[in-house]
Design a protein around this motif. Structure first.
Motif, PDB file in Angstrom:
ATOM      1  N   ILE A  15      45.699  38.304 -19.606  1.00  0.00           N
ATOM      2  CA  ILE A  15      44.918  37.638 -18.753  1.00  0.00           C
ATOM      3  C   ILE A  15      43.828  37.003 -19.640  1.00  0.00           C
ATOM      4  N   SER A  16      42.917  36.219 -18.463  1.00  0.00           N
ATOM      5  CA  SER A  16      41.756  35.875 -18.854  1.00  0.00           C
ATOM      6  C   SER A  16      40.504  36.930 -18.773  1.00  0.00           C
ATOM      7  N   GLU A  17      39.657  36.649 -19.709  1.00  0.00           N
ATOM      8  CA  GLU A  17      38.536  37.764 -19.683  1.00  0.00           C
ATOM      9  C   GLU A  17      37.839  37.883 -18.321  1.00  0.00           C
ATOM     10  N   ARG A  18      37.662  36.754 -17.563  1.00  0.00           N
ATOM     11  CA  ARG A  18      37.082  36.762 -16.344  1.00  0.00           C
ATOM     12  C   ARG A  18      37.898  37.473 -15.167  1.00  0.00           C
ATOM     13  N   THR A  19      39.260  37.482 -15.435  1.00  0.00           N
ATOM     14  CA  THR A  19      40.078  38.263 -14.417  1.00  0.00           C
ATOM     15  C   THR A  19      40.030  39.683 -14.623  1.00  0.00           C
ATOM     16  N   ALA A  20      39.993  40.022 -16.108  1.00  0.00           N
ATOM     17  CA  ALA A  20      39.741  41.460 -16.416  1.00  0.00           C
ATOM     18  C   ALA A  20      38.547  41.754 -16.140  1.00  0.00           C
ATOM     19  N   ARG A  21      37.391  41.111 -15.952  1.00  0.00           N
ATOM     20  CA  ARG A  21      36.067  41.696 -15.569  1.00  0.00           C
ATOM     21  C   ARG A  21      36.195  41.830 -13.860  1.00  0.00           C
ATOM     22  N   THR A  22      37.074  40.824 -13.200  1.00  0.00           N
ATOM     23  CA  THR A  22      37.110  41.137 -11.723  1.00  0.00           C
ATOM     24  C   THR A  22      37.791  42.475 -11.530  1.00  0.00           C
ATOM     25  N   HIS A  23      38.787  42.834 -12.303  1.00  0.00           N
ATOM     26  CA  HIS A  23      39.670  44.001 -12.200  1.00  0.00           C
ATOM     27  C   HIS A  23      38.851  45.133 -12.412  1.00  0.00           C
ATOM     28  N   VAL A  24      38.008  45.185 -13.351  1.00  0.00           N
ATOM     29  CA  VAL A  24      37.275  46.412 -13.727  1.00  0.00           C
ATOM     30  C   VAL A  24      36.170  46.460 -12.739  1.00  0.00           C
ATOM     31  N   SER A  25      35.629  45.270 -11.769  1.00  0.00           N
ATOM     32  CA  SER A  25      34.708  45.873 -10.811  1.00  0.00           C
ATOM     33  C   SER A  25      35.292  46.119  -9.604  1.00  0.00           C
ATOM     34  N   ASN A  26      36.562  45.638  -9.504  1.00  0.00           N
ATOM     35  CA  ASN A  26      37.503  46.190  -8.353  1.00  0.00           C
ATOM     36  C   ASN A  26      37.693  47.582  -8.430  1.00  0.00           C
ATOM     37  N   VAL A  27      37.839  47.992  -9.752  1.00  0.00           N
ATOM     38  CA  VAL A  27      38.279  49.483  -9.795  1.00  0.00           C
ATOM     39  C   VAL A  27      36.814  50.278  -9.634  1.00  0.00           C
ATOM     40  N   LEU A  28      35.713  49.783 -10.244  1.00  0.00           N
ATOM     41  CA  LEU A  28      34.568  50.624 -10.113  1.00  0.00           C
ATOM     42  C   LEU A  28      34.177  50.657  -8.375  1.00  0.00           C
ATOM     43  N   ARG A  29      34.509  49.612  -7.644  1.00  0.00           N
ATOM     44  CA  ARG A  29      34.019  49.636  -6.351  1.00  0.00           C
ATOM     45  C   ARG A  29      34.921  50.487  -5.490  1.00  0.00           C
ATOM     46  N   LYS A  30      36.178  50.286  -5.787  1.00  0.00           N
ATOM     47  CA  LYS A  30      37.137  50.974  -5.165  1.00  0.00           C
ATOM     48  C   LYS A  30      36.975  52.551  -5.089  1.00  0.00           C
ATOM     49  N   LEU A  31      36.414  52.763  -6.471  1.00  0.00           N
ATOM     50  CA  LEU A  31      36.291  54.212  -6.768  1.00  0.00           C
ATOM     51  C   LEU A  31      35.014  54.831  -6.619  1.00  0.00           C
ATOM     52  N   ARG A  32      34.272  53.900  -6.043  1.00  0.00           N
ATOM     53  CA  ARG A  32      32.716  54.182  -5.608  1.00  0.00           C
ATOM     54  C   ARG A  32      32.049  54.577  -6.954  1.00  0.00           C
ATOM     55  N   LEU A  33      32.295  54.212  -7.834  1.00  0.00           N
ATOM     56  CA  LEU A  33      31.751  54.373  -9.110  1.00  0.00           C
ATOM     57  C   LEU A  33      30.583  53.516  -9.550  1.00  0.00           C
ATOM     58  N   THR A  34      29.700  53.593 -10.703  1.00  0.00           N
ATOM     59  CA  THR A  34      28.645  52.834 -10.903  1.00  0.00           C
ATOM     60  C   THR A  34      28.770  52.295 -12.571  1.00  0.00           C
ATOM     61  N   SER A  35      29.593  53.053 -13.381  1.00  0.00           N
ATOM     62  CA  SER A  35      29.627  52.874 -14.660  1.00  0.00           C
ATOM     63  C   SER A  35      30.898  52.933 -15.125  1.00  0.00           C
ATOM     64  N   ARG A  36      31.311  52.435 -16.332  1.00  0.00           N
ATOM     65  CA  ARG A  36      32.569  52.514 -16.763  1.00  0.00           C
ATOM     66  C   ARG A  36      32.781  53.936 -17.517  1.00  0.00           C
ATOM     67  N   THR A  37      31.728  54.619 -17.827  1.00  0.00           N
ATOM     68  CA  THR A  37      31.673  56.024 -18.257  1.00  0.00           C
ATOM     69  C   THR A  37      32.387  56.921 -17.243  1.00  0.00           C
ATOM     70  N   GLN A  38      32.004  56.759 -15.994  1.00  0.00           N
ATOM     71  CA  GLN A  38      32.295  57.580 -14.790  1.00  0.00           C
ATOM     72  C   GLN A  38      33.740  57.390 -14.651  1.00  0.00           C
ATOM     73  N   ALA A  39      34.161  56.004 -14.801  1.00  0.00           N
ATOM     74  CA  ALA A  39      35.473  55.615 -14.758  1.00  0.00           C
ATOM     75  C   ALA A  39      36.397  56.367 -15.545  1.00  0.00           C
ATOM     76  N   ALA A  40      35.876  56.477 -17.034  1.00  0.00           N
ATOM     77  CA  ALA A  40      36.701  57.111 -17.966  1.00  0.00           C
ATOM     78  C   ALA A  40      36.900  58.491 -17.547  1.00  0.00           C
ATOM     79  N   LEU A  41      35.571  59.074 -17.275  1.00  0.00           N
ATOM     80  CA  LEU A  41      35.763  60.566 -16.549  1.00  0.00           C
ATOM     81  C   LEU A  41      36.737  60.910 -15.898  1.00  0.00           C
TER      82      LEU A  41
END
Length: 228
Positions: free
Chosen positions: A190-216
């Motif tokens: 996928i495009s880098e822009r789409t990947a960025r959108t997916h990551v921000s959607n994941v953080l928003r849905k999980l109510r997280l503020t960082s990729r580290t929190q998502a990894a944990l």
């Protein structure tokens, strides 16, 4: 749909196209429908692509069926894609899904593409007939288990991991593995822009503020093994 046949007062049978990649399933459905006075099997197809081809030929001869009964998981073209393509080419056709899979994500995809019914393959034959008849009348018929799932979503929308789509779940796993947006894009084609959108959607849905929190969270949920 279901208009009178010329020359008599009998309503004409509901004409059905059966689409399933298993011949034995198609034969079983055909055998059951053909003993009913108000049903007629117009044709069969083994996958979504063949269904489209058959429908185009039938349309050219003004012999389109009333209802398409369709499996979701098939080679060449899956059911959800086929439903969208069929509705685009033949908007008046009614489509009923008959599948083994009742995950809400599949249900949403099929209904969004225009399905007028969704049944699981453990349904009684009488339910399949009821769904076909309902579709021919312009109504929607849902398997009781599917209807319960949709109702549950309305009453209490999914939260946490359950709220992620399968693609977002894939993205979460890649984030947990320490991949950058570009690496995620490359992995998922996928495009880098789409990947960025997916990551921000994941953080928003999980109510997280960082990729580290998502990894944990991914490790805690067992989606990826802990490092070390």
């Amino acid at each position: 749909m279901g208009g009178s046949a010329p020359g008599n007062g009998e309503p004409r049978p509901v004409r059905v196209l059966i689409v399933d990649d298993h011949a034995v399933v198609r034969r079983g459905i055909r055998a059951y429908l053909e003993v009913l006075d108000d049903m007629e099997v117009a044709a069969e197809a083994a996958d979504g692509q063949e269904a489209l081809t058959r429908l185009d030929v039938m349309a050219a001869h003004q012999e389109l069926p009333d209802v398409v009964l369709m499996d979701l998981l098939m080679p060449k073209m899956d059911g959800a894609t086929a439903i969208g393509a069929i509705k685009q080419r033949h908007p008046g056709l009614r489509l009923v899904v008959l599948t083994s899979f009742g995950e809400m994500e599949r249900v949403h995809a099929a209904l969004a593409q225009g399905a007028a019914g969704y049944l699981l393959k453990d349904a009684d034959a009488s339910e399949v007939v009821a769904a076909i008849r309902a579709a021919a009348r312009g109504e929607v018929f849902l398997d009781p288990a599917v209807a319960r799932g949709l109702t549950q979503e309305i009453v209490s929308p999914p939260t946490g991991i359950a709220s992620l789509t399968s693609r977002e779940r894939d993205v979460l796993v890649l984030v947990a593995e320490g991949r950058s947006n570009q690496q995620i894009a490359d992995e998922l084609v996928i495009s880098e822009r789409t990947a960025r959108t997916h990551v921000s959607n994941v953080l928003r849905k999980l109510r997280l503020t960082s990729r580290t929190q998502a990894a944990l969270l991914a490790v805690r949920q067992g989606l990826v093994p802990p490092k070390g």
